[in-house]
Every structure is written in C-alpha cells, then in structure tokens.
Design an enzyme around this catalytic site. Structure first.
Site, mmCIF file in Angstrom:
data_model
loop_
_atom_site.group_PDB
_atom_site.id
_atom_site.type_symbol
_atom_site.label_atom_id
_atom_site.label_comp_id
_atom_site.label_asym_id
_atom_site.label_seq_id
_atom_site.Cartn_x
_atom_site.Cartn_y
_atom_site.Cartn_z
ATOM 1 C CG ASN A 1 -12.576 4.897 2.358
ATOM 2 O OD1 ASN A 1 -13.334 5.407 2.786
ATOM 3 N ND2 ASN A 1 -11.607 4.993 1.577
ATOM 4 C CB ALA B 1 -21.560 -5.766 -6.638
ATOM 5 C CB SER C 1 -2.287 4.256 2.646
ATOM 6 O OG SER C 1 -3.177 4.100 1.753
ATOM 7 C CB ALA D 1 -13.997 -1.333 -3.950
ATOM 8 C CE LYS E 1 -12.140 -0.444 0.558
ATOM 9 N NZ LYS E 1 -12.309 0.233 -0.522
ATOM 10 C CE1 TYR F 1 -1.513 2.017 -4.242
ATOM 11 C CE2 TYR F 1 -3.953 1.475 -3.812
ATOM 12 C CZ TYR F 1 -2.782 1.770 -3.457
ATOM 13 O OH TYR F 1 -2.413 1.951 -2.059
ATOM 14 C CB SER G 1 -0.892 0.074 1.175
ATOM 15 O OG SER G 1 -1.582 1.241 1.325
#
Length: 288
Positions: free
Chosen positions: A96, A136, A21, A139, A75, A229, A19
């Site tokens: 999130n 579905a 982040s 996200a 999530k 990503y 990640s």
C-alpha cells in the site's frame, strides 16, 4: 537531470476522489513546516487500466517523486513492478506504500500496523479468540496478518474468490502454524460462534452500498470492524450499532496507515493525535 523532490507523493487506485489521504498528508506536512504535494491518480477518472501501472510508476520516477500510496484494486498488481519488498509486504503479499529512491521502487505495507492499532485501541477487554473475516484481497491480507499478530486463534475467511481465500490461508498457515485458518462454509453459523468479524471488502462504500453479511447474524456477542471509511457510517457500522455490537469504524485504520506511510515517504514522524484531529476536521468539497 531531474532533481528528486522528497515531498511529491500520491495515491494510485480506482474511484478515489473521496479519499482523505491528500488532506491527511498535506495537513501533517504543513504542521511540520514541510512542502508536500499529494496527487490522486484515479484510474477510473483518467480512463486508465491496470496495464498503465508501469507507465505511471516510470513517470513518478522521472519527475522525482518520493513515492506513492496504493489502494484498491492494485495492492497486489503492483508487486511485480517493484524492485524490492519490505519483510511485512512480502509476508502479507500486498503493497500500500511504494518508496522511490535512487532509481529503485520498494514496496511496503502500512495497513497491517494501521489495523493492528485500531484493534488495540477499540476492543478493550472484548475476546478475540475466533474471528470471521469477509474479504481476502490486498486489504484482507493485511487485516488477517494483523489479527494473527493480535493473538486470534481461529480465523474464518470468506471471499467470493475461493482461490484467493485459499492462497491467503496457505500463507497464514505457513507463518502461524499453531493457529486455525478455515475457509468458506456457512457464514451465519460461523458468525454465531465468533467473537468478532472484519469487513475487508469494498462493500459499504458509496459505489458499493450494502452489507457484507446478513443483518440478522449481527448481535451483542460480536465486535465488528469495517475497513471502509467513505462513508464512515457504513451500512455495517450502522446495523452493528443498532444490534448492540461493539463497533470499530474505518477511521483508526486509515489514520494509522497514513501516519506510517507519511514517515516512509518523508522521513519525518507523523503526530497521530494531530492526524486524528485533521481527519475529524475533514470537510469534502461541495459540488458547485
């Protein structure tokens, strides 16, 4: 008594070692003169299960964390552990970002604005009347809502879990009664009639290589976007470019959602241009 630190944050998920982040949040904090520590709570690496979510959230409360981000596959699982949901998180049915304050945990969803921004910046004048979305889950709920906000008239949902797709379709129909929401059917036929497609599944990540749709269904008539990503050049992105699609990779969504989450967690507005530069400068640590 524990003194709450406004800049202790983290990310909850599985297999999140790659990640960006921490890099994005800590870099933006340094640029603003803030002290921020961003931790990864990788349930796979730590040998934890979903049953450990309540214990982790309690620990974050105890140490005075400002909150955390949440990614696949938690999530939706975290919702029952929260005291309150923002209107957008409630509408989407996925969280999130969790803000911890005054002993309460409030869930937000910044994926919607992140994805909506990626569409606005990446589509130009391409049509978006009919869109196929694969996935579905948490996200996918966010991207579907963003598509509705963007003005999509017909959204065609595909998911390996038909009940999950049906539940999302039901929520969307209630909130957007004038739009058409379809579920399942012939994926290749749906893509042939669509203006664009969205991959809202983990397919394409390093741990889940492959294409979420048949390669032969892609062509110049389609724009496509991938929420994955890591890697940025997924098999879908590469194949779409090769076949003449207008392509939006996963970078715009992750930067947009990170900027919105940064504001919620720190109370400071993030600089999107600076976060984009930080994302582009990211260099993963090499193995020793």
């Amino acid at each position: 008594m524990v003194t709450r630190s406004p800049h202790l944050v983290g990310l909850i998920g599985r297999d999140i070692g790659a990640s960006r982040s921490p890099w994005l949040h800590e870099g933006e904090a340094r640029a603003q003169g803030l002290r921020l520590l961003y931790m990864l709570f990788d349930f796979a690496q730590r040998g934890w299960s979903e049953a450990d979510l309540p214990r982790l959230l309690a620990a974050l409360h105890t140490v005075g964390a400002a909150g955390c981000n949440v990614t696949y596959p938690y999530k939706q699982a975290v919702i029952g552990l929260l005291d309150e949901l923002s209107p957008q998180a409630r509408d989407v049915g996925a969280v999130n970002t969790i803000v911890l304050k005054d002993g309460r945990a409030v869930g937000h969803n910044t994926d919607v604005i992140g994805f909506a921004n990626s569409l606005a910046c990446g589509l130009g004048d391409r049509p978006y009347r009919t869109v196929v979305q694969v996935g579905a889950g948490g996200a996918g709920a966010a991207t579907a809502h963003a598509l509705m906000m963007h003005g999509v008239n017909h959204l065609h949902l595909f998911d390996i879990d038909n009940e999950r797709a049906s539940a999302l379709a039901g929520r969307l129909r209630a909130q957007y009664p004038s739009r058409r929401i379809s579920i399942g059917g012939d994926l290749v036929f749906a893509l042939a009639a669509a203006d664009g497609m969205v991959n809202a599944t983990p397919m394409g990540m390093a741990k889940m290589p492959g294409l979420p749709v048949p390669a032969e269904s892609l062509g110049p008539h389609l724009w496509l976007t991938d929420i994955v990503y890591v890697p940025l050049e997924t098999a879908l992105v590469a194949e779409g470019r090769r076949r003449g699609c207008t392509v939006i990779d996963g970078s715009a969504m992750v930067i947009g959602q990170a900027a919105a989450a940064f504001a919620l967690l720190t109370g400071c507005t993030a600089d999107l241009i600076r976060m984009r530069a930080s994302f582009d400068q990211f260099a993963p640590a090499k193995a020793a």
